[in-house]
Design an enzyme around this catalytic site. Structure first.
Site, PDB file in Angstrom:
ATOM      1  N   HIS A  14      51.683  78.499   6.082  1.00 55.54           N
ATOM      2  CA  HIS A  14      52.945  77.947   5.659  1.00 55.54           C
ATOM      3  C   HIS A  14      53.415  77.225   6.865  1.00 55.54           C
ATOM      4  CE1 HIS A  14      57.178  78.484   3.787  1.00 55.54           C
ATOM      5  NE2 HIS A  14      57.338  77.740   4.926  1.00 55.54           N
ATOM      6  N   HIS A  16      55.242  73.362   7.867  1.00 52.55           N
ATOM      7  CA  HIS A  16      55.967  72.230   7.806  1.00 52.55           C
ATOM      8  C   HIS A  16      55.385  71.192   8.678  1.00 52.55           C
ATOM      9  CE1 HIS A  16      59.153  73.999   5.189  1.00 52.55           C
ATOM     10  NE2 HIS A  16      58.939  75.049   5.963  1.00 52.55           N
ATOM     11  N   ARG A  18      56.129  67.752   8.350  1.00 48.60           N
ATOM     12  CA  ARG A  18      57.117  66.401   8.145  1.00 48.60           C
ATOM     13  C   ARG A  18      56.010  65.016   7.754  1.00 48.60           C
ATOM     14  NH1 ARG A  18      60.641  70.456   7.315  1.00 48.60           N
ATOM     15  NH2 ARG A  18      61.534  71.163   9.184  1.00 48.60           N
ATOM     16  N   ASN A  42      58.307  69.830   1.280  1.00 49.42           N
ATOM     17  CA  ASN A  42      59.729  69.570   1.048  1.00 49.42           C
ATOM     18  C   ASN A  42      60.186  68.418   2.322  1.00 49.42           C
ATOM     19  OD1 ASN A  42      59.287  71.012   3.554  1.00 49.42           O
ATOM     20  ND2 ASN A  42      61.304  71.915   3.812  1.00 49.42           N
ATOM     21  N   LYS A 100      55.067  75.131  -4.556  1.00 50.34           N
ATOM     22  CA  LYS A 100      56.188  75.838  -4.075  1.00 50.34           C
ATOM     23  C   LYS A 100      57.316  75.769  -4.741  1.00 50.34           C
ATOM     24  CE  LYS A 100      58.586  77.576  -0.472  1.00 50.34           C
ATOM     25  NZ  LYS A 100      58.283  77.846   0.923  1.00 50.34           N
ATOM     26  N   HIS A 137      60.012  80.726  -1.567  1.00 46.60           N
ATOM     27  CA  HIS A 137      61.248  80.826  -0.986  1.00 46.60           C
ATOM     28  C   HIS A 137      62.013  81.929  -1.364  1.00 46.60           C
ATOM     29  CE1 HIS A 137      63.845  79.758   2.472  1.00 46.60           C
ATOM     30  NE2 HIS A 137      64.741  80.460   1.793  1.00 46.60           N
ATOM     31  N   HIS A 175      57.366  83.836   4.184  1.00 48.80           N
ATOM     32  CA  HIS A 175      58.425  84.361   5.416  1.00 48.80           C
ATOM     33  C   HIS A 175      59.157  85.437   5.312  1.00 48.80           C
ATOM     34  CE1 HIS A 175      60.838  81.647   3.338  1.00 48.80           C
ATOM     35  NE2 HIS A 175      60.485  80.514   3.797  1.00 48.80           N
ATOM     36  N   ASP A 248      55.500  79.039   9.510  1.00 47.56           N
ATOM     37  CA  ASP A 248      56.941  78.436   8.914  1.00 47.56           C
ATOM     38  C   ASP A 248      57.337  77.353  10.108  1.00 47.56           C
ATOM     39  OD1 ASP A 248      58.769  77.764   7.336  1.00 47.56           O
ATOM     40  OD2 ASP A 248      60.255  79.329   7.821  1.00 47.56           O
ATOM     41  N   HIS A 252      62.261  70.124  13.755  1.00 48.23           N
ATOM     42  CA  HIS A 252      63.422  69.344  13.746  1.00 48.23           C
ATOM     43  C   HIS A 252      63.868  68.533  15.084  1.00 48.23           C
ATOM     44  CE1 HIS A 252      64.938  70.556   9.481  1.00 48.23           C
ATOM     45  NE2 HIS A 252      64.451  71.553   9.882  1.00 48.23           N
ATOM     46  N   ALA A 264      68.154  74.203   9.976  1.00 47.17           N
ATOM     47  CA  ALA A 264      67.384  75.650  10.058  1.00 47.17           C
ATOM     48  C   ALA A 264      65.979  75.122  10.329  1.00 47.17           C
ATOM     49  CB  ALA A 264      67.545  76.333   8.754  1.00 47.17           C
TER      50      ALA A 264
END
Ligand code: NCD
Ligand code: ZN
Length: 346
Positions: A14, A16, A18, A42, A100, A137, A175, A248, A252, A264
């Protein structure tokens, strides 16, 4: 106490990453540790088609440093309008093993997520038929439900009916953060699994408020009470094949975290394996790390285990305060702190 540990190279189930300039910062960090990663869709706009997923995969691969091999396993973001025909296209590509499910509004960039499971029932039926994994999720989005209760409520409100209606669908409860989720997955059949992040193993919700508001400890699902953290540590270190590593890691920019409405997500992509090693070591369970990090996830996804290895050594090192991140900075989890385990780079 061993001073080094050789593991089958792990995978991150899992992640991210970007897009755009962020890739140059975060892809090398993940590729240094992990052979493969389930890459979350996402983005803005979300990755909803196989074509978009494969183009995104190429951009990720272009950011893998020479000499490292990293296989991004792509996912499609389900919306109320996902075409069931997209599932066979995704499966045929060989690079998209999962979809997802974001309940609309549950987390970062989930606005286009699913507003009612009934809207994707044809898609889920097709995934079930084709053996595609559903990553979920697991939080209800009802504003009337306390944010700390949203995962536990999701089990009864959404997950149990979903598993009943699609009896062969393979589901990853992503998660997990509560003892409720651990108990549910432990008692479920082998087609249900869960990922666990480093931050939920390391911290309880006090970490959000230690000496003041701590935006870099804010992620979703939000950190929970100590009783939940210990249940997660028991699950991760207990050898149950249904629990496996999913960082996860959710980068950011500093300005977006340290803001009056901060995003988050914790950035653990730089040092995730070292963080997990510290947790397993503290639990006296280093011997269980390889199953959790390197075997259980591959087995669940029906993929071959990796054949090369990584070496962790007991050696103190300081986590950088920040990394360059596009025009801004990226602050990792445990910035400036000393970690007790280090990944040896060959
Ligand atoms: C994730 C993100 O930033 O994309 N944030 C997070 O807090 N985990 C989204 C998610 O996985 O919920
Ligand atoms: Zn995530």
């Amino acid at each position: 106490m061993p001073d080094s540990l050789v593991l089958t190279r792990p995978d991150d189930w899992h992640l991210h990453l970007r897009d755009g300039p962020a890739l140059a910062t975060v892809v090398p960090h993940s590729a240094r540790q992990f052979a493969r990663a389930i890459v979350m869709p996402n983005l803005v706009p979300p990755v909803t088609t196989t074509q978009a997923a494969l183009a995104y995969r190429d951009r990720i691969l272009a950011a893998v440093p020479d000499g490292l091999s990293f296989d991004p396993l792509m996912t499609l973001y389900l919306t109320d309008n996902t075409d069931p025909a997209e599932i066979s296209t995704a499966m045929a590509s060989g690079h998209v093993p999962a979809c997802k499910l974001y309940p609309a509004g549950a987390t970062t960039n989930s606005d286009r997520g699913v507003t009612d499971i009934a809207n994707v029932s044809d898609v889920l039926a097709e995934m079930e038929k084709q053996g595609m994994v559903l990553c979920v999720h697991g939080e209800v989005t009802d504003a009337a439900v306390d944010v700390f209760d949203r995962e536990a409520r999701f089990i009864d409100a959404v997950l149990i009916p979903l598993l009943r209606d699609f009896p062969s669908l393979r589901v990853v409860f992503e998660h997990v953060t509560t003892a409720d989720a651990v108990q549910f997955v432990s008692a479920a059949s082998s087609r249900v699994a869960a990922t666990i992040t480093p931050q939920h193993l390391m911290y309880n919700r006090n970490a959000l408020f230690t000496g003041g508001l701590r935006p870099h400890h804010y992620c979703l699902p939000v950190l929970k009470r100590e009783t939940h953290r210990t249940a997660l540590v028991d699950a991760a270190t207990g050898g149950d094949r249904r629990f496996f590593l999913g960082t996860d890691s959710a980068p950011h920019a500093r300005y977006a975290k340290e803001a009056d409405c901060g995003c988050a997500g914790c950035y653990s992509g730089y040092h995730a394996l070292e963080l997990y090693a510290a947790v397993f070591d503290a639990a006296g369970a280093l011997a269980a790390l390889e199953g959790f990090a390197s075997h259980h996830g591959a087995d669940f996804y029906g993929l071959a285990r990796n054949t090369d290895t990584v070496t962790l050594e007991r050696a103190g090192h300081v986590v950088p305060a920040a990394f360059a991140y596009g025009d801004d900075e990226l602050v990792p989890l445990c910035a400036g702190e000393t970690l007790g385990w280090r990944l040896r780079t060959h």
